[in-house]
Each structure stands twice: as structure tokens, then as C-alpha cells.
Design a protein around this motif. Structure first.
Motif, PDB file in Angstrom:
ATOM      1  N   HIS A 116       0.819  -1.226   0.000  1.00  0.00           N
ATOM      2  CA  HIS A 116       0.000   0.000   0.000  1.00  0.00           C
ATOM      3  C   HIS A 116       0.849   1.272   0.000  1.00  0.00           C
ATOM      4  O   HIS A 116       0.418   2.304  -0.473  1.00  0.00           O
ATOM      5  N   ASP A 117       2.072   1.199   0.517  1.00  0.00           N
ATOM      6  CA  ASP A 117       2.944   2.392   0.555  1.00  0.00           C
ATOM      7  C   ASP A 117       4.022   2.341  -0.519  1.00  0.00           C
ATOM      8  O   ASP A 117       5.062   2.995  -0.392  1.00  0.00           O
TER       9      ASP A 117
ATOM     10  N   LYS B 176       6.104   5.292  -1.672  1.00  0.00           N
ATOM     11  CA  LYS B 176       7.170   5.895  -0.858  1.00  0.00           C
ATOM     12  C   LYS B 176       8.545   5.590  -1.433  1.00  0.00           C
ATOM     13  O   LYS B 176       9.542   6.161  -0.994  1.00  0.00           O
TER      14      LYS B 176
ATOM     15  N   HIS C 281       2.711   9.971  -2.092  1.00  0.00           N
ATOM     16  CA  HIS C 281       3.006   8.543  -2.263  1.00  0.00           C
ATOM     17  C   HIS C 281       1.788   7.735  -2.729  1.00  0.00           C
ATOM     18  O   HIS C 281       1.935   6.724  -3.392  1.00  0.00           O
TER      19      HIS C 281
ATOM     20  N   HIS D 289      -5.855   4.720   0.343  1.00  0.00           N
ATOM     21  CA  HIS D 289      -5.715   4.275   1.744  1.00  0.00           C
ATOM     22  C   HIS D 289      -5.546   5.413   2.752  1.00  0.00           C
ATOM     23  O   HIS D 289      -5.613   5.189   3.957  1.00  0.00           O
ATOM     24  N   HIS D 290      -5.383   6.661   2.265  1.00  0.00           N
ATOM     25  CA  HIS D 290      -5.364   7.806   3.195  1.00  0.00           C
ATOM     26  C   HIS D 290      -6.620   8.656   3.059  1.00  0.00           C
ATOM     27  O   HIS D 290      -6.696   9.750   3.619  1.00  0.00           O
TER      28      HIS D 290
ATOM     29  N   ASP E  86      -3.633   0.537   8.985  1.00  0.00           N
ATOM     30  CA  ASP E  86      -2.477   1.425   8.799  1.00  0.00           C
ATOM     31  C   ASP E  86      -2.317   2.353  10.016  1.00  0.00           C
ATOM     32  O   ASP E  86      -1.233   2.464  10.601  1.00  0.00           O
TER      33      ASP E  86
HETATM   34 FE   FE2 Z   1       0.513   5.434   3.350  1.00  0.00          FE
END
Ligand code: FE2
Length: 350
Positions: A209-210, A213, A238, A262-263, A291
Motif C-alpha cells: 500500500h505504501d 514511498k 506517495h 488508503h489515506h 495502517d
Molecule cells: Fe501510506
């Protein structure tokens, strides 16, 4: 012997399924051409192809006979018992229809049949139609599709693992965090009774999911202290970068959307698009909760992890406002169970 309408015989003779017509007592009144052919090919010892015999009683005798006295196996007995009960249920009007798939293997091939018992709507003495349809080819195609699905799932899994490994080489903290979030998100999804396939996709999405980054300088990612506005803006990118990386891959799950969203927060206060409620895909709503929980309790190079109770309080406060209520309920039942295997394994309660 009861008479059978000629029209009924010509109709059942045209069918490829093996068909028998039964009266109200379970007596075989007529059989079709396919039934006769199957009996001949398989060396059936039933006189007159079973016509005049009581089909239900025959099955019940087979179901209760000792294995030594019959030529069948315990599986045959179980099937015979289930079919007899199904026929009796339709005859008594307790069920509108009875269907059952069963194996009927010959020494020369593995075979599968679909048994269907339906009432016969006519003014004659016939009460039900029993049909056995050979579905061996269908079963083989299903099995082939299942095996292909497993192979495909394995390659998706390896692809995601390779991406996760690439992240790990550069940023072990993000990689460890993604693994924890994937485990938590999957547990939440399981409590929410998601299907196995959706759970699998959720696990894959959470594992990377990240991924975005990967393009953010490590000095910004793991820098202690408060970030400047421009640095924070870089970190927020990201989600979109991750989406950009993944959107060209045709996954059978919305992996790129999970990464992009997801944010996002239920009330529209999240980023990058300020989506609200159901506009955020369910998997992203689950990953969001896992998360936040993991981010609060985990140690980082620039700060120690906070207490489990703080994480639980934050999730409770956001329930139904910024986090999906169902996801929070599932998550809290899981996170708060400090005796669970997961807690023991991860020793998250300080
Ligand atoms: Fe994230």
C-alpha cells in the motif's frame, strides 16, 4: 403397470440425461433411451431396466446394507441414502426440487453426475422425474479453471512479494509496516466475512500500500521532528505515485485503488482526492484502519511506539466519522483481544 402418456416417453427419449419416471410410491414407471443405454453399457443387473421396481426402496436398501453384503462402498451408501431422502422429500411435497452432484466412477474413467428430482406436473400416475446428467466434462473444465486460478494467484503473489522486497531493500521500516498492515487488514477482513478471493486481494494490496514511498527521499521519510509543509506535501504524493506504478497491471482486484485511497477518510478529510463514504473502496477503508493502528503502536527511528490503548482510543473516536464503522467494530474486536495469537506473536501491548 400404470400407463405413461406417449408424449411423456417421446419427450424423455429425446434427452441425453438418464431419466426415470416414478409414481407416488417411488416405483419406476418408465425410463428413457439414455437410461437403457447406460444400464447396458455398465452391466446393470436390474430386470427391465428397473421398471416395476421401487427405486426409493432400492436406494434405501443400498444405504443400510453392510458393505460386505453390497458391491458398493461407504461413499455409495452415503449417496444412496441422500438421494432416497431427497426423492422422498419431493414426493411428500416438502421440497420443490432436489439436486445433488455425485461421483460414479467407472474402471475406465472418472465420472460425475448431476441428479435432479422434480415433480411431474400431469394428471397421470407419474409423480416425479429423476434424471442423472453426466457432468464429467463440466467438472473437468471447473477443475482446470480452479488450477489455473491457483497458478495465477501464485504469480500475483510472487509479483507483489518481489515489489515488497524491492521496497524492503531501500526502506526496511516501510516494508515491515506494510507486512504488519497486511496481516491486520486480512484479520479485519476475515472478521467482516469477506470471501477468500477478496481477502487474498486485500492482503496483496495492503502488502504494497505504501509502494509510492519508493520515490520519496529516505531523509524525509524517516526524519525525526515535525515536517515542513513542502516535505509533508512530498510524502502525501506517495498514494498517487503508487497508483501510477500499479495502474497498468491488470489485477483481478482493485489493488491500484487500494493504494490510491488508503489515506482517504470517510468524511472527505483525507487525501489525495477527499473522497467520502462508499466512494472509498472497502479494501482501502480496511487498510486505512490497519495502517493507523500499526503506525501508532510501532516504533520508528524518530519516536517510540505509543501504547495499545491510545491506538484503540483513536480508532473508537473516529468510528463512523473518519473510519468505516463496520471496519472499526471488526478491528476493535481483534485489536482489543490481547490474548489472541496475533498479539502474542507481535507483542504489541506494552
Ligand atoms: Fe501510506
Amino acid at each position: 403397470m400404470n400407463t405413461v402418456p406417449a408424449s411423456a416417453i417421446s419427450v424423455i427419449d429425446a434427452l441425453t440425461a438418464h431419466v426415470a419416471l416414478l409414481d407416488g410410491d417411488g416405483l419406476i414407471v418408465a425410463v428413457n433411451e439414455a437410461w437403457r443405454r447406460f444400464s447396458d453399457d455398465n452391466g446393470s443387473r436390474l430386470p427391465c431396466y428397473g421398471i416395476g421396481s421401487n427405486y426409493v426402496e432400492m436406494l434405501e436398501r443400498l444405504a443400510t446394507a453392510s458393505i460386505d453384503d453390497s458391491s458398493g462402498s461407504s461413499d455409495d451408501q452415503r449417496i444412496a441414502g441422500a438421494v432416497a431422502a431427497g426423492i422422498r422429500s419431493v414426493l411428500a411435497g416438502h421440497s420443490p426440487k432436489f439436486q445433488m452432484e455425485y461421483p460414479c466412477h467407472a474402471p475406465w474413467e472418472q465420472r460425475w453426475f448431476l441428479l435432479t428430482v422434480t415433480p411431474f406436473p400431469s394428471g397421470s400416475n407419474i409423480r416425479i422425474v429423476v434424471s442423472h446428467e453426466n457432468i464429467t466434462q463440466l467438472k473437468a473444465a471447473e477443475e482446470q479453471a480452479r488450477e489455473q486460478g491457483i497458478r495465477l494467484a501464485k504469480s500475483f503473489s510472487s509479483m507483489i512479494e518481489a515489489i515488497a522486497l524491492a521496497i524492503e531493500k531501500r526502506d526496511p521500516y516501510t516494508a515491515g509496516h506494510q507486512r504488519q498492515v497486511a496481516a491486520l487488514a486480512t484479520e479485519i477482513g476475515r472478521i467482516m466475512q469477506l470471501g477468500e478471493e477478496q481477502l487474498f486481494g486485500l492482503h496483496l494490496g495492503a502488502t504494497i500500500h505504501d509502494i509510492g514511498k519508493i520515490s520519496i527521499p529516505a531523509e524525509i521519510l524517516n526524519r525525526p521532528g515535525t515536517l515542513s509543509q513542502p516535505e509533508y506535501a512530498i510524502i502525501r504524493c506517495h498514494c498517487e505515485i503508487g497508483h501510477e506504478i500499479l495502474r497498468g497491471i491488470e489485477f483481478p482486484w482493485p489493488i491500484a485503488d487500494m493504494v490510491l485511497q488508503h489515506h482517504e477518510r470517510l468524511d472527505g478529510s483525507g487525501y489525495p482526492n477527499g473522497l467520502k463514504g462508499d466512494a472509498i473502496c472497502l479494501e482501502a477503508r480496511i487498510i486505512a484502519v490497519a495502517d493507523v493502528f500499526d503506525a501508532i503502536i510501532s516504533h520508528r527511528p524518530y519516536r517510540p511506539g505509543r501504547h495499545l490503548n491510545e491506538a484503540l482510543r483513536e480508532l473508537r473516536e473516529g468510528r463512523g466519522k473518519i473510519y468505516d464503522a463496520d471496519v472499526i467494530d471488526a478491528g476493535l474486536s481483534f485489536f482489543a483481544d490481547v490474548d489472541s495469537e496475533w498479539h502474542r506473536r507481535h507483542r504489541i501491548f506494552q
